[in-house]
Design a protein around this motif. Sequence first.
Motif, mmCIF file in Angstrom:
data_model
loop_
_atom_site.group_PDB
_atom_site.id
_atom_site.type_symbol
_atom_site.label_atom_id
_atom_site.label_comp_id
_atom_site.label_asym_id
_atom_site.label_seq_id
_atom_site.Cartn_x
_atom_site.Cartn_y
_atom_site.Cartn_z
ATOM 1 N N ARG A 1 0.834 -1.205 0.000
ATOM 2 C CA ARG A 1 0.000 0.000 0.000
ATOM 3 C C ARG A 1 0.866 1.251 0.000
ATOM 4 O O ARG A 1 1.805 1.371 0.795
ATOM 5 C CB ARG A 1 -0.921 0.009 1.229
ATOM 6 C CG ARG A 1 -1.915 -1.144 1.263
ATOM 7 C CD ARG A 1 -2.921 -0.929 2.381
ATOM 8 N NE ARG A 1 -3.871 -2.021 2.454
ATOM 9 C CZ ARG A 1 -3.780 -3.039 3.300
ATOM 10 N NH1 ARG A 1 -2.765 -3.098 4.140
ATOM 11 N NH2 ARG A 1 -4.694 -3.994 3.321
ATOM 12 N N GLU A 2 0.533 2.208 -0.861
ATOM 13 C CA GLU A 2 1.336 3.420 -0.997
ATOM 14 C C GLU A 2 1.376 4.214 0.298
ATOM 15 O O GLU A 2 2.440 4.694 0.716
ATOM 16 C CB GLU A 2 0.794 4.292 -2.133
ATOM 17 C CG GLU A 2 1.626 5.546 -2.365
ATOM 18 C CD GLU A 2 1.138 6.359 -3.549
ATOM 19 O OE1 GLU A 2 1.744 7.411 -3.818
ATOM 20 O OE2 GLU A 2 0.149 5.948 -4.208
ATOM 21 N N PHE A 3 0.207 4.385 0.954
ATOM 22 C CA PHE A 3 0.175 5.175 2.189
ATOM 23 C C PHE A 3 1.053 4.537 3.258
ATOM 24 O O PHE A 3 1.791 5.230 3.972
ATOM 25 C CB PHE A 3 -1.262 5.316 2.704
ATOM 26 C CG PHE A 3 -1.365 6.116 3.976
ATOM 27 C CD1 PHE A 3 -1.248 7.496 3.956
ATOM 28 C CD2 PHE A 3 -1.554 5.473 5.202
ATOM 29 C CE1 PHE A 3 -1.326 8.240 5.133
ATOM 30 C CE2 PHE A 3 -1.632 6.208 6.378
ATOM 31 C CZ PHE A 3 -1.522 7.588 6.335
ATOM 32 N N ASP A 4 0.970 3.208 3.377
ATOM 33 C CA ASP A 4 1.803 2.517 4.360
ATOM 34 C C ASP A 4 3.286 2.662 4.014
ATOM 35 O O ASP A 4 4.131 2.780 4.909
ATOM 36 C CB ASP A 4 1.434 1.033 4.421
ATOM 37 C CG ASP A 4 0.095 0.808 5.102
ATOM 38 O OD1 ASP A 4 -0.432 1.769 5.690
ATOM 39 O OD2 ASP A 4 -0.428 -0.313 5.045
ATOM 40 N N GLU A 5 3.605 2.661 2.720
ATOM 41 C CA GLU A 5 4.995 2.823 2.320
ATOM 42 C C GLU A 5 5.513 4.208 2.699
ATOM 43 O O GLU A 5 6.638 4.350 3.201
ATOM 44 C CB GLU A 5 5.151 2.605 0.801
ATOM 45 C CG GLU A 5 6.601 2.711 0.351
ATOM 46 C CD GLU A 5 6.790 2.433 -1.127
ATOM 47 O OE1 GLU A 5 7.904 2.630 -1.629
ATOM 48 O OE2 GLU A 5 5.820 2.015 -1.803
ATOM 49 N N ILE A 6 4.705 5.235 2.488
ATOM 50 C CA ILE A 6 5.105 6.602 2.847
ATOM 51 C C ILE A 6 5.387 6.696 4.347
ATOM 52 O O ILE A 6 6.410 7.249 4.769
ATOM 53 C CB ILE A 6 3.997 7.608 2.449
ATOM 54 C CG1 ILE A 6 3.896 7.703 0.917
ATOM 55 C CG2 ILE A 6 4.277 8.988 3.039
ATOM 56 C CD1 ILE A 6 2.690 8.485 0.428
ATOM 57 N N GLU A 7 4.492 6.150 5.166
ATOM 58 C CA GLU A 7 4.681 6.202 6.614
ATOM 59 C C GLU A 7 5.889 5.391 7.055
ATOM 60 O O GLU A 7 6.650 5.804 7.933
ATOM 61 C CB GLU A 7 3.424 5.690 7.317
ATOM 62 C CG GLU A 7 2.239 6.647 7.268
ATOM 63 C CD GLU A 7 1.249 6.370 8.374
ATOM 64 O OE1 GLU A 7 1.110 5.196 8.773
ATOM 65 O OE2 GLU A 7 0.622 7.324 8.867
ATOM 66 N N SER B 1 13.666 5.992 7.706
ATOM 67 C CA SER B 1 14.744 6.834 7.173
ATOM 68 C C SER B 1 15.498 7.585 8.272
ATOM 69 O O SER B 1 16.662 7.953 8.085
ATOM 70 C CB SER B 1 14.193 7.831 6.149
ATOM 71 O OG SER B 1 13.259 8.718 6.751
ATOM 72 N N LYS B 2 14.859 7.798 9.412
ATOM 73 C CA LYS B 2 15.520 8.502 10.519
ATOM 74 C C LYS B 2 16.512 7.612 11.247
ATOM 75 O O LYS B 2 17.324 8.100 12.032
ATOM 76 C CB LYS B 2 14.465 8.996 11.517
ATOM 77 C CG LYS B 2 13.425 9.928 10.913
ATOM 78 C CD LYS B 2 12.302 10.190 11.907
ATOM 79 C CE LYS B 2 11.184 11.013 11.284
ATOM 80 N NZ LYS B 2 10.033 11.178 12.192
ATOM 81 N N ARG B 3 16.457 6.327 11.000
ATOM 82 C CA ARG B 3 17.247 5.371 11.778
ATOM 83 C C ARG B 3 18.311 4.655 10.953
ATOM 84 O O ARG B 3 18.987 3.764 11.465
ATOM 85 C CB ARG B 3 16.314 4.333 12.403
ATOM 86 C CG ARG B 3 15.293 4.921 13.369
ATOM 87 C CD ARG B 3 14.325 3.853 13.847
ATOM 88 N NE ARG B 3 13.450 4.360 14.903
ATOM 89 C CZ ARG B 3 12.303 4.981 14.685
ATOM 90 N NH1 ARG B 3 11.895 5.178 13.447
ATOM 91 N NH2 ARG B 3 11.575 5.419 15.694
#
Length: 323
Positions: A101-107, A113-115
């Motif tokens: 799912r695109e929305f789940d991928e964005i989240e 990415s912060k880790r």
Amino acid sequence: MAVTIKDVASAAGVSVSTVSRAFTAPDQVQPQTLQRILDTAAKLGYAPNPAARSLRGGRTGSLGLIIPDIGNPFFPPIFKAMQARARRQGYTILAADTDEREFDEIETIAAVSKRVDGMVLWASTLGEQRLRELAEEIPLVLVNRHLEGIPELRVSLSAGISQAAEHLKAYGHTRCVFVNGSRPELSRGKSIRESFEAHELALAELGPYEPRFETGVHAATLVAAGEATAVLAHNDLVALGVLHQLAKLDVKVPGDVSVIGIDDTLLAATSTPSLTTIRISADEIATQAADLLIDTIAGKGGGRVVEIGSRLIPRASTGPAPR
């Protein structure tokens, strides 16, 4: 008031993490973006905190692996092999699932990415502009998604599909079905159709559906009601659904219908009958993905494209076409 990193990010039109990376790991930021950030910081009079800048050298020691579906038996061996490869080079792996799912991928990307120092995105659903923005913020490797200038690991099914077509042709099949389990922009249908037609095999397509076991169950009912004598499924998981439902419908495999999967997961060799499939090496994918991402983090990735091949593994689910 003192100028903050958020002020610089806002004025430069980038994320806070990109500004941070410009001062702690400038080799990870695109040259044009880096220069814009430095110019903006100088104009605003921003100076980074020396203590924060020295903290861990701006590195986390971790690599991100973003995959579509951890429930697919194809992915756990890739994660395990990539983890072993990364460990030998001083990294750990942080893996996450987007559930297609695109929305789940964005989240998921926002959190991971912060880790991590860089990420591998498998068959990303994100638009081109967002992926390019992301590649400016963090070292990125795409798998099965091509964008000029972004490092890519490409899994080529050409050899395996051609061998599958030859295999079915030799067994006397003429009418086949492809169960498509991918999004339209990533569909394998065109290349599979061209390969099968080159071997004088008629190919009907079902889908696209989600690449799940239940898809194979649904498709098998349609196959049993038609005249096709061979099925090529999007992956092993879909193919196993086909085998399961054909058995329930008392359709013999391979006596009535031959079935081929893609991936060569552990379940392919242990199913009943054992599944003929197109093998993609999990170890090779993991090794190449880890090496390409680490090179990209070091500024040596460029827009490199690394290709992984495939080959047919014949087993008991394929045989002569019924007379």
